[in-house]
Design a protein around this motif. Structure first.
Motif, PDB file in Angstrom:
ATOM      1  N   GLY A 127      14.941 -13.089  -0.027  1.00  0.00           N
ATOM      2  CA  GLY A 127      15.320 -12.084  -1.013  1.00  0.00           C
ATOM      3  C   GLY A 127      15.400 -10.710  -0.374  1.00  0.00           C
ATOM      4  N   ASN A 128      14.486 -10.449   0.542  1.00  0.00           N
ATOM      5  CA  ASN A 128      14.558  -9.225   1.339  1.00  0.00           C
ATOM      6  C   ASN A 128      15.882  -9.177   2.099  1.00  0.00           C
ATOM      7  OD1 ASN A 128      14.324  -7.690   3.917  1.00  0.00           O
ATOM      8  ND2 ASN A 128      12.223  -7.303   3.288  1.00  0.00           N
ATOM      9  N   LEU A 129      16.250 -10.280   2.740  1.00  0.00           N
ATOM     10  CA  LEU A 129      17.471 -10.312   3.545  1.00  0.00           C
ATOM     11  C   LEU A 129      18.725 -10.138   2.693  1.00  0.00           C
ATOM     12  CD1 LEU A 129      16.649 -13.138   6.111  1.00  0.00           C
ATOM     13  CD2 LEU A 129      16.815 -10.679   6.551  1.00  0.00           C
ATOM     14  N   SER A 130      18.687 -10.569   1.442  1.00  0.00           N
ATOM     15  CA  SER A 130      19.862 -10.390   0.594  1.00  0.00           C
ATOM     16  C   SER A 130      20.157  -8.909   0.378  1.00  0.00           C
ATOM     17  CB  SER A 130      19.682 -11.112  -0.752  1.00  0.00           C
ATOM     18  OG  SER A 130      18.707 -10.478  -1.553  1.00  0.00           O
ATOM     19  N   VAL A 131      19.099  -8.081   0.403  1.00  0.00           N
ATOM     20  CA  VAL A 131      19.263  -6.635   0.242  1.00  0.00           C
ATOM     21  C   VAL A 131      19.491  -5.963   1.594  1.00  0.00           C
ATOM     22  CG1 VAL A 131      18.201  -4.505  -0.598  1.00  0.00           C
ATOM     23  CG2 VAL A 131      17.819  -6.654  -1.821  1.00  0.00           C
ATOM     24  N   SER A 132      18.651  -6.261   2.578  1.00  0.00           N
ATOM     25  CA  SER A 132      18.768  -5.594   3.878  1.00  0.00           C
ATOM     26  C   SER A 132      20.070  -5.948   4.576  1.00  0.00           C
ATOM     27  CB  SER A 132      17.578  -5.938   4.772  1.00  0.00           C
ATOM     28  OG  SER A 132      17.433  -7.329   4.957  1.00  0.00           O
ATOM     29  N   THR A 133      20.572  -7.157   4.388  1.00  0.00           N
ATOM     30  CA  THR A 133      21.861  -7.535   4.975  1.00  0.00           C
ATOM     31  C   THR A 133      22.992  -6.761   4.313  1.00  0.00           C
ATOM     32  OG1 THR A 133      21.037  -9.747   5.506  1.00  0.00           O
ATOM     33  CG2 THR A 133      23.430  -9.462   5.449  1.00  0.00           C
ATOM     34  N   SER A 134      22.882  -6.536   3.012  1.00  0.00           N
ATOM     35  CA  SER A 134      23.874  -5.719   2.315  1.00  0.00           C
ATOM     36  C   SER A 134      23.872  -4.293   2.853  1.00  0.00           C
ATOM     37  CB  SER A 134      23.593  -5.710   0.807  1.00  0.00           C
ATOM     38  OG  SER A 134      23.673  -7.001   0.260  1.00  0.00           O
ATOM     39  N   LEU A 135      22.685  -3.756   3.102  1.00  0.00           N
ATOM     40  CA  LEU A 135      22.581  -2.414   3.674  1.00  0.00           C
ATOM     41  C   LEU A 135      23.217  -2.354   5.063  1.00  0.00           C
ATOM     42  CD1 LEU A 135      18.934  -1.331   2.753  1.00  0.00           C
ATOM     43  CD2 LEU A 135      21.025  -0.133   2.101  1.00  0.00           C
ATOM     44  N   ALA A 136      22.911  -3.362   5.879  1.00  0.00           N
ATOM     45  CA  ALA A 136      23.473  -3.392   7.225  1.00  0.00           C
ATOM     46  C   ALA A 136      24.989  -3.508   7.180  1.00  0.00           C
ATOM     47  CB  ALA A 136      22.868  -4.559   8.009  1.00  0.00           C
TER      48      ALA A 136
END
Length: 295
Positions: free
Chosen positions: A145-154
């Protein structure tokens, strides 16, 4: 499922972190859900990373719509296999295919390697597979779930077209572990203990600063990110993580649908097909994804 959670916590504690045993037990997470019907699975490797992945392809669904799924496991465990059944249930409800990627895991590979793998998989979908970004949703549970947000940011920082939606089940997004729910739900959460997750932070973060915008998701500028469906159980210590993430997203003008599900434990959606609470949450997430995806 409670017995499995207790075992997982045993091998996650800072004073006796056993990555190998934790990973073995994480694979048992796939046993708590029901096998979905009418789904074809295909093992692939994503070009650019050569990381293995699993396609979940429900029959009579559109291959032009894709859920890019990031599995949970505290950044050190979990796999496409451990989450295959739950993700297939979600894909069936959305009417889309789903790709579960096996990103590199800590401690051998620390932040931001996981995000780099996730971005590479996203680029593969839009550049090589020809999938429109507006027909892609990011989804994940816990660390995923963290990666779903941090990947969007990246992806935003790289100037990439962003996906249509973000879905995060019980996301772990506060590396400082500052939420009050770590105290208020300490006696109710059978999976995530403060003393256990404290040992995982350094394992994932390494030498990076907790002020890094891709780590500090509850304070970083989320402006421009896609609409979000966020959910957590009221019996888990990460409840405040999702609440703080929702507040940050809304302050950035992002549409957020927040669901706090009464008495649910961490990542209860893995019981898909065997628990009505899991099925209800997956249906709500699927409705949200469908409403945002290009037809």
């Amino acid at each position: 499922m409670t017995d499995l959670y207790v075992k997982l916590n045993t091998y996650l504690r800072a004073d006796c972190l056993d990555t190998d045993l934790y990973r073995i037990l994480m694979e048992e997470l796939g046993s708590v859900g029901a096998e979905p019907t009418d789904v074809i699975y295909e093992e692939v490797k994503c070009p650019g990373t050569c990381r293995p992945a699993i396609w979940c392809k429900p029959l009579s669904t559109s291959p032009s719509r894709v859920i890019l799924y990031f599995h949970g496991g505290a950044f050190i465990g979990g796999s496409p296999s451990s989450h295959r059944k739950m993700v297939a249930h979600l894909a069936k409800r959305v009417g889309a295919h789903a790709l579960i990627i096996d990103y590199r895991r800590a401690p051998d590979h620390q932040f931001p390697k996981q995000i780099e793998d996730a971005v590479a998989a996203y680029k593969w979908l839009i550049n090589d597979k020809g999938i429109s970004s507006k027909a892609i949703a990011f989804a994940g549970d816990s660390a995923g779930g963290n990666l779903s947000v941090s990947t969007s940011l990246a992806a935003r920082n790289l100037g990439l077209d962003l996906p249509a939606a973000i879905v995060a089940f019980s996301p772990w997004v506060d590396m400082r572990l500052s939420g009050e729910s770590f105290k208020t739900n300490a006696d109710r959460d059978v999976l995530v203990l403060l003393e256990a997750i404290q040992g995982v932070v350094d394992t994932y973060v390494g030498n990076a600063s907790l002020d890094d915008p891709l780590l500090d998701l509850i304070h970083t500028d989320l402006k421009g990110l896609p609409p979000m469906y966020l959910t957590a159980g009221t019996a888990e210590v990460l409840q405040d993580d999702v609440v703080m993430l929702a507040e940050n997203a809304r302050s950035a003008g992002i549409e957020v649908q927040l669901e706090l599900v009464e008495d649910m434990q961490h990542v209860w959606v893995c019981m898909a097909g065997n628990a009505p609470e899991a099925d209800k949450t997956l249906s709500q997430a699927a409705d949200f994804i469908r409403s945002k995806m290009a037809k």
